[in-house]
Design a protein around this motif. Structure first.
Motif, short mmCIF file in Angstrom:
data_model
loop_
_atom_site.label_atom_id
_atom_site.label_comp_id
_atom_site.label_asym_id
_atom_site.label_seq_id
_atom_site.Cartn_x
_atom_site.Cartn_y
_atom_site.Cartn_z
N LEU A 264 3.43 8.26 7.21
CA LEU A 264 3.88 9.65 7.10
C LEU A 264 2.69 10.51 6.71
CD1 LEU A 264 6.68 11.34 6.97
CD2 LEU A 264 6.03 11.50 4.59
N VAL B 63 0.86 -1.19 0.00
CA VAL B 63 0.00 0.00 0.00
C VAL B 63 0.89 1.23 0.00
CG1 VAL B 63 -2.05 -0.90 1.11
CG2 VAL B 63 -0.11 -0.17 2.51
N ARG B 64 0.35 2.31 -0.49
CA ARG B 64 1.17 3.51 -0.58
C ARG B 64 1.19 4.23 0.76
NH1 ARG B 64 0.96 5.72 -6.68
NH2 ARG B 64 1.33 3.70 -7.57
N MET B 65 1.46 3.49 1.80
CA MET B 65 1.65 4.11 3.09
C MET B 65 2.53 3.19 3.90
SD MET B 65 -0.96 5.39 5.97
CE MET B 65 -1.46 6.80 5.02
N ALA B 66 3.60 3.72 4.46
CA ALA B 66 4.54 2.88 5.16
C ALA B 66 4.04 2.57 6.55
CB ALA B 66 5.88 3.58 5.23
N ASP C 141 5.19 3.56 9.20
CA ASP C 141 5.23 4.73 10.07
C ASP C 141 4.32 5.84 9.59
OD1 ASP C 141 7.09 4.63 7.95
OD2 ASP C 141 7.98 6.48 8.64
#
Ligand SMILES: Cc1ncc(C[n+]2csc(CCOP(=O)(O)OP(=O)(O)O)c2C)c(N)n1
Ligand code: SF4
Lengths: 390, 278
Positions: A237, A230-233, A235
């Motif tokens: 951000l 997914v385009r979100m790590a 952590d």
């Protein structure tokens, strides 16, 4: 590059409950540094990265020995504490079980990384071995570091003696890795008083270890490209300047503290609660943590021998602060003394902000800069308070 | 790549962008720079300046990954750091300048968990994050021989904080905090990388996309087997050097007039064995 992925000798996997409550225990005569290394050995730790500093260096050496014996999977001495704590963060983000340790100036240097751990939702365990910070330079025992750690979002245990250091480190892994918790734990031991005092420590067998950490149970996926990219790590951000970002950021922060709160039931289960209370109905109450609690315990025994009505509260868990338990324990006391091994009295502030009728509280005695706190010092203050010198 | 495929029946409730990644992303396919425009890229929109050379370098870098489905990206603060949550890979942001310390732990974790599988960890940072604030963790990861590739997006300034001179700004350039012109020359970071033990060191500019691709691939491949690697991508900052995008592009090209590629004997042998086999 060192060898990694070494074969680990076969050991029996047991639960933390078994290790803490049921396993037979053997008596050993250990300093605090050795006791925590014994816990690392039994916690089936994958990776240790660490930097030496007095009074923590011994555990740095001992973890190296564990690695050389194949009892942890990878280990190195990092370049400094900031980058040790970032490397620990990288490894924990990658889904392995991590241990590290530091002290005083090392904690200060690493603060940027440490402040990031809870938001990454990393279940790593760090032993802090408290010593003086700042100037004048001081390697002596001090618990002031806890004041700096209070608002990081880490769970914080404060150990009284080497036995606590062992037990609470094992409990730390079991609690940190609960899917509903999954935040880092600081196991804090006062330098020298605990790290270098040799005492009898009861240990479960060396052949028994905790099960390996399974990152699949984490509330946020490990960074390994084994789950959806997914385009979100991990952590999250969320630094864009719009309300949805602000809202996501705010809820992420709140969730860290909610996770701490959810740790309470596991703390109760694995550590017998966040506080230990003796003689709760007493007129005078000594409330303390760490090695100040050890001194207060002796002072209480002596005072009771002298006929004073004294009780004792040891606060084992500083975060999540055991508000309900402390308020309950302090209900009846006429005088509350809070001995501490630091100059500014952070524990007294923590207690004062929770209990009512603060005029009952004497925020001391406090010693620091390497001085010791003989039980007589605490006794003396109690006598002054009740106006009945013996 | 099975993990990205939705369970049957759920395809149409996923965002269009995700559906496109599943149907047409680069995972498990050997695509490269020459294929740009024909597949769904790992990064699409970005919030950075129009005409930014650094962003172009970033795009080319992502299009050049030899095995995107097993690539983990560690970035840090800087202009590019703002793009990182939009990359369709596992990507994480380390505290400013600490990307190589983070990657040291992450690489070791991957080798503990997946001893049989190659996971390509790469770090991406600015000239400021590698050569100034992050000099120690960067060089120490190389001294230790940590096997991952580092990519410096060298825009010759601190762009994200408003255009201050960095250690990699050339001498004499007037930028914020260097009102009399920068007082010392560009840090010879490429030379430092060689001395610190990198097995492969190269400089490229986004004005030569195929060269970027070749160097990115070589850096990642060498890091798998031989040792640490470093690539500097020269991409001067249009906004803070007050250049038009065209001027910035031209300047980036000038900065890398000749191919600058160094490798150790072991790296050369390894690459020859791979490239010969291909
Ligand atoms: C510890 C710390 N100090 C300072 C900053 C502020 N900061 C963020 S990005 C940056 C400069 C980035 O410069 P560079 O690495 O060259 O990347 P660029 O923005 O030019 O792409 C600075 C100083 C920070 N995020 N953290
Ligand atoms: S400030 Fe410079 S480097 Fe940053 S996005 Fe804009 S043009 Fe690119």
């Amino acid at each position: 590059m060192p060898d990694i992925g070494v074969e680990i000798p076969a050991r029996t996997v047991v639960t933390a409950e078994h290790m803490l409550f049921d396993a037979p225990r053997e008596q050993r005569y250990l300093i605090g540094n050795e006791a925590v290394a014994e816990a690392v050995k039994r916690a089936n730790v994958d990776f240790v990265v660490v930097y030496p500093i007095t009074p923590q260096s011994e555990v740095s050496h001992l973890c190296g020995d564990l690695w050389a014996r194949g009892l942890i999977r990878d280990y190195y001495r990092g370049e400094d504490e900031l980058h040790v704590m970032v490397s620990a963060m990288g490894a924990a983000t990658g889904g392995v079980r991590v241990f590290t340790a530091t002290s005083g100036p090392g904690t200060m240097r690493a603060m940027e990384a440490i402040s990031c751990w809870p938001g990454y939702r990393l279940p790593l365990v760090c032993a802090f071995m408290g010593r003086g910070v700042g100037t004048p330079a001081n390697i002596q025992p001090d618990s002031v570091e806890i004041a700096y750690l209070l608002e990081t979002g880490m769970i914080i245990f404060h150990v009284e003696n080497p036995q606590d250091f062992f037990d609470m480190t094992i409990a730390a892994y079991a609690i940190a890795e609960q899917p509903e918790v999954h935040v880092p734990v600081a196991v804090f031991a006062d330098g020298f008083f605990v790290t270098h005092s040799r005492e009898v420590v009861e240990l479960p067998p060396e052949s028994e270890v905790l099960a390996r950490y399974d990152p699949a149970v984490a509330p946020v996926p490990a960074m390994d490209m084994e789950t959806v990219p997914v385009r979100m790590a991990r952590d999250c951000l969320v630094i864009k300047s719009n309300f949805i970002s602000y809202n996501a950021n705010a809820s992420w922060q709140q969730e860290v503290w909610a996770a701490q709160h959810r740790a309470r039931k596991h703390i109760n289960r694995l550590m017998g609660g966040s506080v230990e209370v003796l003689h709760p109905d007493a007129e005078i109450l000594l409330v303390a943590s760490g090695s100040a609690a050890a001194q207060a315990r002796v002072a209480m025994q002596e005072a009771r021998r002298q006929g004073l009505d004294v009780g004792f509260v040891k606060i084992k868990v500083i975060r999540p602060f055991p508000e309900r338990e402390v308020v309950e324990a302090c209900k009846k006391a006429k005088h509350i003394l809070i001995p501490e091994f630091n100059m500014n009295g952070w524990l007294a502030r923590e207690v004062k902000s929770r209990v009512d009728n603060n005029s009952r509280i004497f925020a001391g005695p406090r010693v620091f800069a390497g001085m010791t706190m003989p039980p007589e010092l605490i006794l003396d203050e109690m006598h002054k308070l009740v106006g009945a010198r013996t | 790549m099975d993990v990205i495929k939705p369970a049957p029946g759920f395809e149409d409730i996923l965002p269009l962008e995700y559906q496109e990644l599943v149907a047409d992303g680069p995972y498990g396919r050997s695509l490269g720079v020459k294929d740009l425009g024909t597949f769904k890229e790992l990064i699409e929109d970005h919030p950075l300046c129009a005409g930014c050379n650094l962003t172009l370098s970033f795009r080319l870098l992502l299009a050049s990954l030899p095995k995107p489905e097993d690539t983990l990206i560690v970035t840090t603060a800087g202009c590019f750091g703002v793009i990182h949550p939009q990359i369709a890979l596992h990507a994480s942001i380390a505290p400013f300048g600490t990307q190589n310390a983070f990657a040291s732990g992450l690489t070791r974790a991957m080798r503990i968990r997946f001893p049989e599988k190659q996971k390509d960890v790469i770090t991406i940072g600015g000239d400021g994050s590698f050569a100034d604030i992050g000099m120690a963790p960067t060089t120490h990861s190389w001294f230790r021989g940590e096997k991952f590739a580092s990519f410096m997006l060298d825009n010759e300034c601190y762009a994200n904080t408003g255009g201050q001179a960095s250690g990699m700004t050339p001498e004499g350039v007037v930028l914020n905090m260097a009102p009399k012109g920068k007082s010392f020359d560009k840090i010879p970071f490429v030379e430092i990388a060689k001395l610190a033990g990198c097995a492969y060191v190269a400089t490229a500019s986004p004005t030569k996309p195929r060269q970027v691709e070749s160097m990115v691939r070589r850096a990642i491949l060498v890091a798998r087997e031989v040792g640490p690697t470093f690539v500097r991508l020269a991409c001067v900052c249009a906004t803070n050097y007050k250049l038009t995008p065209i001027e910035a592009h031209r300047k980036s090209k000038e900065l890398v007039s000749q191919t600058d590629e160094y490798m150790t004997e072991a790296a050369r042998e390894y690459l020859e064995s791979l490239e010969g086999a291909a």
